[in-house]
Design an enzyme around this catalytic site. Structure first.
Site, short mmCIF file in Angstrom:
data_model
loop_
_atom_site.label_atom_id
_atom_site.label_comp_id
_atom_site.label_asym_id
_atom_site.label_seq_id
_atom_site.Cartn_x
_atom_site.Cartn_y
_atom_site.Cartn_z
CD GLU A 1 -6.46 6.22 2.72
OE1 GLU A 1 -5.56 6.23 3.49
OE2 GLU A 1 -6.62 5.99 1.64
CG ASP B 1 -2.25 0.97 1.10
OD1 ASP B 1 -2.18 1.65 -0.08
OD2 ASP B 1 -2.98 0.65 1.91
C1 BGC Z 1 -5.00 3.38 0.65
C2 BGC Z 1 -5.18 2.35 -0.29
C3 BGC Z 1 -5.38 2.83 -1.76
C4 BGC Z 1 -3.93 3.44 -2.03
C5 BGC Z 1 -4.09 4.13 -3.45
C6 BGC Z 1 -3.78 4.10 0.35
O1 BGC Z 1 -3.62 5.14 1.01
O2 BGC Z 1 -4.85 2.65 1.98
O3 BGC Z 1 -6.49 1.74 0.07
O4 BGC Z 1 -5.63 1.60 -2.75
O5 BGC Z 1 -3.83 4.53 -1.20
O6 BGC Z 1 -4.88 5.22 -3.54
#
Ligand code: BGC
Length: 631
Positions: free
Chosen positions: A520, A326
């Site tokens: 998030e 990630d």
């Molecule tokens: C998130 C992921 C996401 C990635 C790409 C990260 O901050 O945890 O779920 O797919 O960003 O955008």
């Protein structure tokens, strides 16, 4: 004897010169290709009739160490300052991080942007196409005009795997229409604590339901469909492996967050019994890639965990796709960028979402291989997985995407509206408020979520943190849906604050209240509940209406224990997306209530976390258990 003077026809001279020039250019071109090491046109990896395995082996054998490592780099598109770097460094994959959009944020803008990246990547020595990825979290949700489906928590409430498969399929087609064949979905985390800002990205806290819907999502995404380029499909990315949703409140490694990116207790039985089944189901359904979480399992960041990634995921579950880390996750491993990359790649990460410094990554990893810190066989294994995906997707053989992008078709919107209707959960209806009867001729609507498509769509909609207002093309707010459905002669009044003229009470007050979008850790909240403005609007609406229906538009259950007793009816609508009309369909009884709570609804935060078996932390009873829902 005199010979006649020979005259040269200038046309023949020009033709002759041109032939010589063409031959010379061809010679120079093939000479240049051979010094650059460009494989010939008949190289096996360029032949469509060869098996994928043969093509991968042929290509891999031609690659330098640096070219292999380049394939393992996943770079955020705005980090590439010189577009030629994509070819120069042989970058394997790119993404739109946090919804990063093209200069012109339209469907064609997306298609052209991705097409340009792919075209540049194909000019590299080996012509390996870059794989572009996006977070199509609820539809191709970065693109204005795309169909925005309910967030996953609403799909969890529907419990309907065919619906989920269908939505994934439509989303895949909309992605492919913009040249994108890789999505970072579905989210198979299991939220045990609603204070977590990612609760709504998940289907449920129940591993059985998450496994069922997750597998359906993978099937829908990866099932081939025909389009202008022939047959295509999109690779899904079940995430975040593993234990995400079980982090302890207050354990976040990010100073701005509380629980997101936190620590999951290192209990292997819990991990295997609860968190593994959804990923197993997704792997069995054929997921092409899988994302490792930013959380830690005990002391160790997941991206560093060889046992879980290599032994359990690739070994026990037999995952043959590629594992992606990630966002910046690898560099969260302590020890600095050089050591972190070594640890993560040795742990089994195949594609590193850097997402910034690709030059440093390539230098570091090639140094580590040369010094024996990473076995080249590990690099080959990673690259083999990546190339296999690219060949299987048909990226090497695809003509430039000339298809006219179609997103947000009427048919897709009808599907989204059906999903909205199926996701609504009726939690209370003590006064027979629903379905709305014909004798209800005066309705008052209030609340922050009543007339705001941005709010009802939640985050990961155009912007990472969502948008405000009603400007998405073709979208319908919940209020608009009610206005459209109300029978002729019915008066529908609206005031966001619930301020209405004094006098006779309305037959029905509908408060549509909820959370502002968040994504998030920015959505981590010590007390998820209604805002003061919404609580006041509800109170005012109640005073001016004979009966009160409260519709909660939120990414998670909110703490409403002190208020719910004074409400006649309550509907949990989650984050329905652009098709607000689906709410009116159910309120008016055109479609029955069938949704069930996909996770427990706590009375207070002292009940958190709620264990997978429904037991609360303080032993008290929940406000509503998982799967509650009236008909
Ligand atoms: C998130 C992921 C996401 C990635 C790409 C990260 O901050 O945890 O779920 O797919 O960003 O955008």
């Amino acid at each position: 004897m005199k010979f006649p003077k020979k005259t040269w026809n200038p046309v023949w001279i020009i033709i002759g010169l041109m032939v010589v020039l063409v031959i010379a250019m061809q010679f120079l071109f093939s000479y240049e290709r051979s010094i650059l090491g460009v494989p010939p046109d008949d190289a096996p990896y360029r032949q469509t009739e060869q098996t994928t395995e043969a093509r991968v082996s042929d290509l891999l054998a031609r690659m330098t160490l640096e070219e292999k490592i380049g394939q393992m780099a996943l770079v955020e598109k705005n980090s590439v300052h010189d577009i030629d770097d994509i070819a120069t460094y042989g970058i394997g994959a790119m993404l739109s991080g946090a919804g990063a959009k093209p200069a012109m944020n339209t469907v064609t803008g997306w298609r052209d942007m991705v097409a340009e990246f792919v075209a540049v990547s194909r000019t590299s020595r080996l012509g390996i196409p870059v794989l572009y990825g996006a977070d199509a979290i609820h539809g191709h949700s970065n693109v204005p005009g795309a169909t925005i489906f309910p967030h996953a928590i609403g799909l969890g409430a529907s419990g309907d795997e065919l619906l989920v498969e269908h939505i994934a399929r439509v989303t895949a087609k909309e992605l492919a229409a913009t040249g994108i064949y890789w999505t970072y979905s579905p989210n198979l985390d299991l939220p045990q604590d609603i204070r977590w800002g990612r609760t709504y990205e998940t289907f449920s806290d129940d591993p059985v339901l998450a496994a069922k819907l997750g597998a359906a999502f993978v099937r829908g995404t990866e099932q081939p469909f025909s389009n202008a380029t022939g047959s295509a499909f999109v690779i899904s990315t079940p995430k975040h492996f593993i234990g995400a949703g079980g982090m302890v409140w207050g354990s976040s490694s990010n100073n701005d967050f509380y629980i997101d990116q936190g620590t999951t207790p290192p209990d292997e039985t819990l991990l295997r019994d609860v968190y593994l089944p959804p990923f197993k189901a997704a792997v069995d359904a054929g997921a092409g890639s899988l994302m490792v979480g930013l959380n830690s399992w005990g002391e160790e960041k997941l991206s560093a965990n060889h046992y879980l990634i290599t032994d359990v995921l690739k070994g026990e579950l037999g995952f043959t796709g590629f594992v992606v880390s990630d966002w910046y996750g690898v560099y969260e491993i302590p020890g600095g960028n050089y050591e972190a990359a070594i640890t993560a790649i040795n742990a089994g990460i195949d594609v590193v979402m850097l997402p910034f410094e690709y030059k440093e990554f390539i230098t570091n990893v090639s140094r580590a291989v040369k010094l024996g810190r990473i076995d080249e066989a590990r690099i080959d294994d990673a690259v083999r997985r990546i190339l296999t995906a690219k060949f299987e997707l048909g990226l090497f053989d695809m003509p430039p995407n000339t298809e006219l992008p179609t997103v947000g078709s009427n048919e897709d919107r009808v599907l989204a509206r059906e999903a909205v209707a199926k996701s609504l959960v009726l939690l209370k209806d003590d006064a027979n408020v629903l379905p709305i009867q014909t004798d209800v001729t005066h309705i008052r609507v209030a609340g922050s979520a009543a007339d705001n498509v941005g709010l009802q769509s939640g985050a990961w909609t155009i912007e990472w943190q969502g948008i405000d207002g009603n400007w998405l093309p073709g979208s319908t707010s919940i209020l608009k849906g009610i206005q459209d459905r109300a029978l002729e002669g019915v008066r529908v009044e609206y005031n966001i604050l619930g301020t209405f003229e004094a006098g006779e009470k309305a037959d029905l007050g509908i408060a549509i209240v909820g959370e502002k979008p968040y994504a998030e850790g920015w959505g981590d909240s010590a007390l998820p509940t209604l805002s003061k403005e919404d609580t006041q609007a509800i109170a005012k609406l109640k005073a001016s209406s004979k009966k009160l229906l409260v519709i909660i538009v939120s990414g998670r259950p909110l703490i409403i224990t002190d208020d719910i007793a004074s409400w006649d009816a309550v509907v949990a609508a989650w984050l329905p997306g652009t098709e607000g009309g689906g709410v009116a369909d159910v309120l008016y009884g055109d479609v029955p209530f069938t949704g069930k709570l996909p996770l427990p609804w706590p009375r207070s935060v002292s009940q958190l976390p709620v264990l997978p078996n429904g037991n609360t932390a303080d032993g008290t009873t929940l406000l509503f258990p998982r799967y509650a829902g009236l008909k």
